[in-house]
Design an enzyme around this catalytic site. Structure first.
Site, PDB file in Angstrom:
ATOM      1  N   SER A  50      61.371  45.865  35.133  1.00  0.00           N
ATOM      2  CA  SER A  50      61.480  44.668  34.304  1.00  0.00           C
ATOM      3  C   SER A  50      62.144  45.021  32.977  1.00  0.00           C
ATOM      4  O   SER A  50      62.412  46.184  32.676  1.00  0.00           O
ATOM      5  CB  SER A  50      60.087  44.091  34.038  1.00  0.00           C
ATOM      6  N   ASP A  83      64.005  43.298  37.695  1.00  0.00           N
ATOM      7  CA  ASP A  83      63.011  42.254  37.916  1.00  0.00           C
ATOM      8  C   ASP A  83      62.993  41.294  36.734  1.00  0.00           C
ATOM      9  O   ASP A  83      62.857  41.718  35.582  1.00  0.00           O
ATOM     10  CB  ASP A  83      61.634  42.918  38.094  1.00  0.00           C
ATOM     11  N   HIS A  84      63.144  40.025  36.997  1.00  0.00           N
ATOM     12  CA  HIS A  84      63.063  38.971  35.978  1.00  0.00           C
ATOM     13  C   HIS A  84      64.008  39.193  34.808  1.00  0.00           C
ATOM     14  O   HIS A  84      63.589  39.244  33.647  1.00  0.00           O
ATOM     15  CB  HIS A  84      61.622  38.830  35.462  1.00  0.00           C
ATOM     16  N   GLU A 142      65.478  32.365  41.052  1.00  0.00           N
ATOM     17  CA  GLU A 142      64.162  31.738  41.202  1.00  0.00           C
ATOM     18  C   GLU A 142      64.269  30.247  40.935  1.00  0.00           C
ATOM     19  O   GLU A 142      64.941  29.828  39.986  1.00  0.00           O
ATOM     20  CB  GLU A 142      63.143  32.363  40.243  1.00  0.00           C
ATOM     21  N   GLY A 190      50.152  39.080  37.185  1.00  0.00           N
ATOM     22  CA  GLY A 190      48.975  39.677  36.562  1.00  0.00           C
ATOM     23  C   GLY A 190      47.805  39.846  37.512  1.00  0.00           C
ATOM     24  O   GLY A 190      47.848  39.468  38.681  1.00  0.00           O
ATOM     25  N   GLY A 224      54.378  37.863  42.336  1.00  0.00           N
ATOM     26  CA  GLY A 224      52.947  37.788  42.055  1.00  0.00           C
ATOM     27  C   GLY A 224      52.103  38.017  43.287  1.00  0.00           C
ATOM     28  O   GLY A 224      51.082  37.358  43.476  1.00  0.00           O
ATOM     29  N   SER A 225      52.509  38.975  44.133  1.00  0.00           N
ATOM     30  CA  SER A 225      51.875  39.112  45.447  1.00  0.00           C
ATOM     31  C   SER A 225      50.972  40.337  45.584  1.00  0.00           C
ATOM     32  O   SER A 225      50.747  40.812  46.700  1.00  0.00           O
ATOM     33  CB  SER A 225      52.957  39.130  46.538  1.00  0.00           C
ATOM     34  N   SER A 226      50.473  40.851  44.489  1.00  0.00           N
ATOM     35  CA  SER A 226      49.457  41.894  44.600  1.00  0.00           C
ATOM     36  C   SER A 226      48.187  41.292  45.190  1.00  0.00           C
ATOM     37  O   SER A 226      47.844  40.137  44.923  1.00  0.00           O
ATOM     38  CB  SER A 226      49.155  42.507  43.231  1.00  0.00           C
ATOM     39  N   ASN A 266      56.940  41.238  45.960  1.00  0.00           N
ATOM     40  CA  ASN A 266      56.759  41.978  44.710  1.00  0.00           C
ATOM     41  C   ASN A 266      55.309  42.410  44.512  1.00  0.00           C
ATOM     42  O   ASN A 266      54.396  41.577  44.592  1.00  0.00           O
ATOM     43  CB  ASN A 266      57.180  41.113  43.523  1.00  0.00           C
TER      44      ASN A 266
END
Length: 342
Positions: A50, A83-84, A142, A190, A224-226, A266
């Site tokens: 990032s 990233d982003h 996105e 997060g 956000g896929s943790s 991600n």
């Protein structure tokens, strides 16, 4: 093997019906953990940084660490992805640095927090596509806004405020010509994603399926896929941490997404939790220890374990040797032959 185009990895994943984890890094140990996991599982690897990571590590350190990774793990197809990216200029700086894939997150304004207009998003993403594709570099965009804030990006919403509209997603792809599309279906950045295990009311998987039906040939991305495993939370709290109970995205939901067009997933928080738990354990069990190697080695091993597990769960394990890398110049020629977005 040189750093390769992310488009090639995602194209191959689409052929094989699997997903590819994209793991965030800030330092040498995290890169080593990903590459060791990739070798152990024979997986292609997407290493992503990032804006915050680039500032922390300094670009040249990061880039040369990635060159070392390609030298030490020549059998692993490896991507360096931004990233982003918050602006066209940020993406162009990553391209100039040697990133082989960039994300233009035009869903937010350059502050990385304020939702933008559709028109702004199209204009910014299209500008990055024109620059990147001329060099054979992949572009992710996105549409819709994710919830939460991590590492300086995110709208700080609840995850359901700005879901991706399927018709708008279709128009966005047509107008930009991008390679991969990140969509908002209720996930958040997060650790504190959900206060209870998410259900069909929380994660809008039907929305994802509708987008895939409209765009069957577009590589979808889940941010956000943790999964925020309880066992990783418990280790931190056992050794002095104070994490509040939290839930992430269940692996089975990610696997459902993979069956419906998701090719890039991600993961960042899970690795942070693993690293922090391992370091806390050493500090509590060996308070006399002061050699950074004594706690960074178990931290690296803990992250490697998580990454290897995700690589298996996402289906990319065993696919590192399936194909030869396509040079970026050849990818650039390929893009020139594709229909121009209008």
């Amino acid at each position: 093997m040189p750093l390769v185009s992310m488009r090639q990895l995602l194209d191959e994943a689409a052929k094989g019906g699997y997903g590819v984890g994209a793991f965030n890094v800030n330092n040498m140990e995290q890169i080593q953990a990903i590459m060791e996991a990739a070798r152990e599982t024979r997986s292609p690897a997407i290493v992503q940084a990032s804006r915050g990571a680039r500032a922390y590590s300094q670009d040249r350190f990061l880039y040369h660490l990635m060159l070392a990774a390609t030298e030490l793990y020549p059998e692993i197809p490896t991507v360096l992805h931004l990233d982003h990216g918050n602006s066209v200029e940020t993406c162009k700086s990553a391209i100039e640095m040697g990133f082989t894939s960039v994300m233009m997150d035009g869903s937010l304004m350059p502050d990385g927090k304020t939702p933008s207009s559709f028109e702004y998003n199209v204009e910014a993403t299209r500008a990055v596509v024109e620059t990147a594709h001329a060099k054979g570099i992949t572009v992710e965009g996105e549409i819709g806004c994710l919830g939460g804030i991590e590492d300086g990006h995110g709208a700080g919403l609840d995850g359901l405020s700005h879901l991706t509209d399927p018709a708008q997603a279709e128009e966005f792809v047509k107008l930009t010509g991008l390679d991969a599309l990140a969509i908002a279906i209720g996930t958040s950045h997060g650790a504190y994603k959900f206060s209870k295990k998410p259900t069909g009311e929380t994660l809008k998987m039907e929305r994802l399926m509708e987008i895939h039906r409209r765009l069957p040939n577009v590589h979808l991305v889940m941010h956000g896929s943790s999964s925020v495993p309880k066992e990783l939370q418990d280790i931190i709290n056992q050794y002095g941490g104070k994490l509040k109970p939290t839930w992430g995205v269940p692996v089975e939901e990610i696997q459902l997404g993979i069956r419906n067009g998701v090719r890039k997933i991600n993961v960042d928080t899970d690795n942070r939790l693993a690293i922090t738990g391992a370091i806390r354990k050493v500090f509590m069990e060996k308070p006399e220890e002061f050699d950074p190697r004594s706690y960074m080695k178990p931290a690296r091993d803990a992250m490697k374990k998580v990454v290897a597990q995700r690589m298996v769960q996402f289906g990319q394990a065993g696919h590192a040797g399936d194909y030869a890398p396509i040079p970026l110049a050849e990818m650039a020629a390929h893009y020139q032959q594709e229909p121009v977005a209008v």
